[in-house]
Design a protein around this motif. Structure first.
Motif, PDB file in Angstrom:
ATOM      1  N   THR A   1      51.813  41.064  47.493  1.00 41.18           N
ATOM      2  CA  THR A   1      51.644  40.710  46.079  1.00 41.18           C
ATOM      3  C   THR A   1      51.240  39.253  45.868  1.00 41.18           C
ATOM      4  O   THR A   1      50.811  38.887  44.779  1.00 41.18           O
ATOM      5  N   GLN A   2      51.392  38.415  46.912  1.00 41.74           N
ATOM      6  CA  GLN A   2      51.021  37.004  46.803  1.00 41.74           C
ATOM      7  C   GLN A   2      49.622  36.715  47.332  1.00 41.74           C
ATOM      8  O   GLN A   2      49.178  35.567  47.322  1.00 41.74           O
ATOM      9  N   LEU A   3      48.925  37.748  47.778  1.00 41.02           N
ATOM     10  CA  LEU A   3      47.618  37.566  48.405  1.00 41.02           C
ATOM     11  C   LEU A   3      46.615  36.949  47.440  1.00 41.02           C
ATOM     12  O   LEU A   3      46.449  37.400  46.314  1.00 41.02           O
ATOM     13  N   ARG A   4      45.941  35.883  47.913  1.00 46.36           N
ATOM     14  CA  ARG A   4      44.906  35.205  47.134  1.00 46.36           C
ATOM     15  C   ARG A   4      43.503  35.538  47.621  1.00 46.36           C
ATOM     16  O   ARG A   4      42.559  35.502  46.864  1.00 46.36           O
ATOM     17  N   TRP A   5      43.375  35.868  48.901  1.00 48.14           N
ATOM     18  CA  TRP A   5      42.063  35.938  49.538  1.00 48.14           C
ATOM     19  C   TRP A   5      42.091  37.066  50.562  1.00 48.14           C
ATOM     20  O   TRP A   5      42.956  37.093  51.435  1.00 48.14           O
ATOM     21  N   ILE A   6      41.138  37.994  50.473  1.00 45.15           N
ATOM     22  CA  ILE A   6      41.040  39.057  51.468  1.00 45.15           C
ATOM     23  C   ILE A   6      39.597  39.205  51.919  1.00 45.15           C
ATOM     24  O   ILE A   6      38.674  39.221  51.104  1.00 45.15           O
ATOM     25  N   ASN A   7      39.402  39.246  53.231  1.00 45.29           N
ATOM     26  CA  ASN A   7      38.073  39.378  53.817  1.00 45.29           C
ATOM     27  C   ASN A   7      38.001  40.686  54.594  1.00 45.29           C
ATOM     28  O   ASN A   7      38.656  40.841  55.623  1.00 45.29           O
ATOM     29  N   LEU A   8      37.193  41.620  54.085  1.00 44.48           N
ATOM     30  CA  LEU A   8      37.009  42.926  54.707  1.00 44.48           C
ATOM     31  C   LEU A   8      35.551  43.138  55.116  1.00 44.48           C
ATOM     32  O   LEU A   8      35.087  44.274  55.228  1.00 44.48           O
ATOM     33  N   ASN A   9      34.818  42.052  55.331  1.00 46.15           N
ATOM     34  CA  ASN A   9      33.408  42.159  55.698  1.00 46.15           C
ATOM     35  C   ASN A   9      33.217  42.939  56.989  1.00 46.15           C
ATOM     36  O   ASN A   9      34.057  42.899  57.897  1.00 46.15           O
ATOM     37  N   ARG A  10      32.095  43.633  57.050  1.00 47.55           N
ATOM     38  CA  ARG A  10      31.682  44.358  58.253  1.00 47.55           C
ATOM     39  C   ARG A  10      32.746  45.340  58.747  1.00 47.55           C
ATOM     40  O   ARG A  10      33.212  45.273  59.881  1.00 47.55           O
ATOM     41  N   ASN A  11      33.112  46.252  57.856  1.00 42.57           N
ATOM     42  CA  ASN A  11      33.945  47.394  58.203  1.00 42.57           C
ATOM     43  C   ASN A  11      33.197  48.671  57.807  1.00 42.57           C
ATOM     44  O   ASN A  11      31.967  48.651  57.699  1.00 42.57           O
ATOM     45  N   LYS A  12      33.892  49.743  57.573  1.00 41.90           N
ATOM     46  CA  LYS A  12      33.248  51.025  57.253  1.00 41.90           C
ATOM     47  C   LYS A  12      33.852  51.651  55.994  1.00 41.90           C
ATOM     48  O   LYS A  12      33.984  52.870  55.887  1.00 41.90           O
ATOM     49  N   ILE A  13      34.190  50.804  55.036  1.00 38.73           N
ATOM     50  CA  ILE A  13      34.853  51.264  53.821  1.00 38.73           C
ATOM     51  C   ILE A  13      33.832  51.875  52.867  1.00 38.73           C
ATOM     52  O   ILE A  13      32.786  51.277  52.584  1.00 38.73           O
ATOM     53  N   THR A  14      34.134  53.057  52.363  1.00 40.42           N
ATOM     54  CA  THR A  14      33.295  53.721  51.367  1.00 40.42           C
ATOM     55  C   THR A  14      34.002  53.688  50.014  1.00 40.42           C
ATOM     56  O   THR A  14      35.207  53.416  49.932  1.00 40.42           O
ATOM     57  N   SER A  15      33.255  53.974  48.966  1.00 44.61           N
ATOM     58  CA  SER A  15      33.882  54.025  47.642  1.00 44.61           C
ATOM     59  C   SER A  15      34.914  55.134  47.565  1.00 44.61           C
ATOM     60  O   SER A  15      35.953  55.003  46.905  1.00 44.61           O
ATOM     61  N   GLU A  16      34.660  56.234  48.252  1.00 45.46           N
ATOM     62  CA  GLU A  16      35.590  57.351  48.244  1.00 45.46           C
ATOM     63  C   GLU A  16      36.869  57.057  49.025  1.00 45.46           C
ATOM     64  O   GLU A  16      37.936  57.603  48.721  1.00 45.46           O
ATOM     65  N   SER A  17      36.766  56.198  50.024  1.00 48.15           N
ATOM     66  CA  SER A  17      37.947  55.911  50.855  1.00 48.15           C
ATOM     67  C   SER A  17      38.775  54.741  50.331  1.00 48.15           C
ATOM     68  O   SER A  17      39.774  54.370  50.941  1.00 48.15           O
TER      69      SER A  17
ATOM     70  N   ASN B   1      29.617  46.817  54.099  1.00 50.80           N
ATOM     71  CA  ASN B   1      30.373  48.054  54.207  1.00 50.80           C
ATOM     72  C   ASN B   1      29.513  49.204  53.688  1.00 50.80           C
ATOM     73  O   ASN B   1      28.277  49.121  53.741  1.00 50.80           O
ATOM     74  N   LEU B   2      30.132  50.255  53.179  1.00 46.96           N
ATOM     75  CA  LEU B   2      29.390  51.455  52.771  1.00 46.96           C
ATOM     76  C   LEU B   2      29.671  51.832  51.313  1.00 46.96           C
ATOM     77  O   LEU B   2      29.577  52.994  50.932  1.00 46.96           O
ATOM     78  N   LEU B   3      29.989  50.845  50.489  1.00 47.40           N
ATOM     79  CA  LEU B   3      30.295  51.104  49.086  1.00 47.40           C
ATOM     80  C   LEU B   3      29.047  51.554  48.336  1.00 47.40           C
ATOM     81  O   LEU B   3      27.938  51.066  48.569  1.00 47.40           O
ATOM     82  N   THR B   4      29.229  52.478  47.390  1.00 51.83           N
ATOM     83  CA  THR B   4      28.125  52.940  46.545  1.00 51.83           C
ATOM     84  C   THR B   4      28.323  52.548  45.087  1.00 51.83           C
ATOM     85  O   THR B   4      27.411  52.729  44.274  1.00 51.83           O
ATOM     86  N   THR B   5      29.486  52.011  44.768  1.00 51.42           N
ATOM     87  CA  THR B   5      29.769  51.571  43.402  1.00 51.42           C
ATOM     88  C   THR B   5      30.738  50.393  43.438  1.00 51.42           C
ATOM     89  O   THR B   5      31.348  50.127  44.472  1.00 51.42           O
ATOM     90  N   ILE B   6      30.884  49.721  42.311  1.00 46.48           N
ATOM     91  CA  ILE B   6      31.805  48.591  42.233  1.00 46.48           C
ATOM     92  C   ILE B   6      33.243  49.116  42.291  1.00 46.48           C
ATOM     93  O   ILE B   6      33.594  50.055  41.572  1.00 46.48           O
ATOM     94  N   PRO B   7      34.101  48.547  43.124  1.00 48.00           N
ATOM     95  CA  PRO B   7      35.504  48.987  43.174  1.00 48.00           C
ATOM     96  C   PRO B   7      36.180  48.815  41.816  1.00 48.00           C
ATOM     97  O   PRO B   7      35.901  47.877  41.079  1.00 48.00           O
ATOM     98  N   SER B   8      37.065  49.726  41.530  1.00 41.99           N
ATOM     99  CA  SER B   8      37.780  49.682  40.247  1.00 41.99           C
ATOM    100  C   SER B   8      39.124  50.393  40.406  1.00 41.99           C
ATOM    101  O   SER B   8      39.210  51.403  41.124  1.00 41.99           O
ATOM    102  N   PRO B   9      40.170  49.857  39.730  1.00 44.42           N
ATOM    103  CA  PRO B   9      40.201  48.635  38.926  1.00 44.42           C
ATOM    104  C   PRO B   9      40.320  47.388  39.802  1.00 44.42           C
ATOM    105  O   PRO B   9      40.784  47.446  40.935  1.00 44.42           O
ATOM    106  N   LEU B  10      39.901  46.246  39.222  1.00 46.96           N
ATOM    107  CA  LEU B  10      39.925  44.973  39.933  1.00 46.96           C
ATOM    108  C   LEU B  10      41.101  44.123  39.453  1.00 46.96           C
ATOM    109  O   LEU B  10      41.538  44.271  38.316  1.00 46.96           O
ATOM    110  N   PRO B  11      41.577  43.207  40.287  1.00 48.06           N
ATOM    111  CA  PRO B  11      42.666  42.307  39.858  1.00 48.06           C
ATOM    112  C   PRO B  11      42.205  41.419  38.703  1.00 48.06           C
ATOM    113  O   PRO B  11      41.102  40.890  38.716  1.00 48.06           O
ATOM    114  N   ALA B  12      43.050  41.239  37.736  1.00 50.81           N
ATOM    115  CA  ALA B  12      42.677  40.530  36.507  1.00 50.81           C
ATOM    116  C   ALA B  12      42.367  39.057  36.730  1.00 50.81           C
ATOM    117  O   ALA B  12      41.608  38.453  35.970  1.00 50.81           O
TER     118      ALA B  12
END
Length: 346
Positions: A92-108, A128-139
């Motif tokens: 819950t305290q996370l400020r920064w996350i780097n998930l570059n160059r993985n295999k994440i899809t919008s469905e997963s 990655n393999l996203l086809t749409t903007i992730p939602s919902p996003l942190p405010a």
């Protein structure tokens, strides 16, 4: 000498340890100085950077359980194909996350996986393999970097309430003109930089927030700019339109003659003439077009040669004209007009 150094290092270590023990006995150590608890066995948690967890290049297929008090999480260059809300439940305290160059899809990407981290301000999910903007996003999100995915749509309302977001990077995706609209971008009331380079745009994107300062549109198929396009963008300072299909007929006479624009890049297009610019412009890239000559009376802002005053005169400092059909020498009038010019490539 070496023995003396070793002794000093031991004394310093003992002194620091004593301070920590004394401090912990008298007062609770603030969260921001605590070493992450239960460091995942797959990762590294250096004491020199106590709120960061490094899990990059580990061949991971799933995100390990992340402990509380983690601020920075590096998961790039893995095989992760699921973004699990459960794995990030405690972060819950996370400020920064780097998930570059993985295999994440919008469905997963599981629902609320990102919103579960209310303090997150930087998200990297590039390559990655996203086809749409992730939602919902942190405010509280400030930067969203999603370049080089397969994104072809921006769902209406995905940016609702995202008034902290200042940078949106969507370069190298599959966005068409109808994907970038006032409706799809609604909510970005403080956006500063938008990167839509290397998509499939045929026209200038509509609905950009009035706060936008930097617009990157390189590598699209844009062939014209509406005469009133920048009327709603009073703060645009940097405009990049390199590698499009712009010709003279697609650029209205004074469309770039705006005092707000400081950096204008039009390289690798089909221009045969230098467009009108304002005295405020500092960097102009016109290389690799079809320009045959530079007429100083056309490029020099009106009145600049009449009575030169440095404060009011042209501010151009850098000019690229290489890759055209221009033959040296540089016209003397050009240098007389742009007296602050420090570099010209021809």
């Amino acid at each position: 000498m070496n023995r003396g150094i070793t002794t000093m290092e031991m004394l310093k270590t003992a002194f620091v340890t004593l301070l920590l023990v004394t401090y912990s006995q008298t007062e609770e150590i603030p969260d921001e100085y605590q070493i992450p608890e239960l460091c995942p066995k797959e990762c590294n948690c250096p004491q020199s950077f106590p709120n960061a967890i490094y899990c990059e290049n580990k061949g991971l297929k799933r995100i390990p359980v992340i402990p509380p008090n983690t601020w920075y999480l590096y998961l790039q260059n893995n095989l992760i194909d699921v973004l699990s809300a459960d794995a990030l439940r405690n972060a819950t305290q996370l400020r920064w996350i780097n998930l570059n160059r993985n295999k994440i899809t919008s469905e997963s990407m599981q629902a609320d996986a990102l919103r579960a981290m209310p303090n997150l301000i930087h998200i990297y999910i590039e390559d990655n393999l996203l086809t749409t903007i992730p939602s919902p996003l942190p405010a509280k999100l400030e930067q969203l970097r999603l370049s080089r995915n397969r994104i072809s749509k921006i769902p209406p309302g995905v940016f609702a309430g995202m008034d902290h977001l200042t940078l949106l990077d969507l370069q190298g995706n599959k966005l068409l003109d109808d994907a970038v609209t006032e409706v799809s971008l609604k909510g970005l009331s403080n956006l500063i930089q938008i990167n839509l380079a290397k998509n499939h745009l045929n026209s200038m994107p509509l609905g950009l927030p009035a706060t936008t300062t930097q617009i990157f549109l390189d590598g699209n198929n844009i062939d014209k700019i509406p005469a009133e396009y920048f009327k709603g963008l009073p703060k645009v300072a940097s405009l990049r339109l390199n590698r499009n299909k712009l010709a003279d007929g697609g650029i209205p006479k004074n469309v770039f003659n705006l005092t707000s624009i400081l950096d204008l890049q039009l390289s690798h297009n089909q221009l045969t003439e230098v467009p009108a610019i304002s005295s405020a412009l500092e960097h102009l890239h016109l290389d690799h077009n079809k320009i045959k000559s530079v007429n100083s009376s056309d490029i020099c802002p009106p009145g600049a040669l009449d009575e030169y005053v440095e404060e009011n005169g042209p501010h151009l400092r850098y000019l690229r004209l290489d890759g055209n059909e221009i033959e040296p020498p540089i016209p003397r009038e050009l240098m007389m007009c742009f007296r602050l010019l420090r570099a010209i490539v021809i």
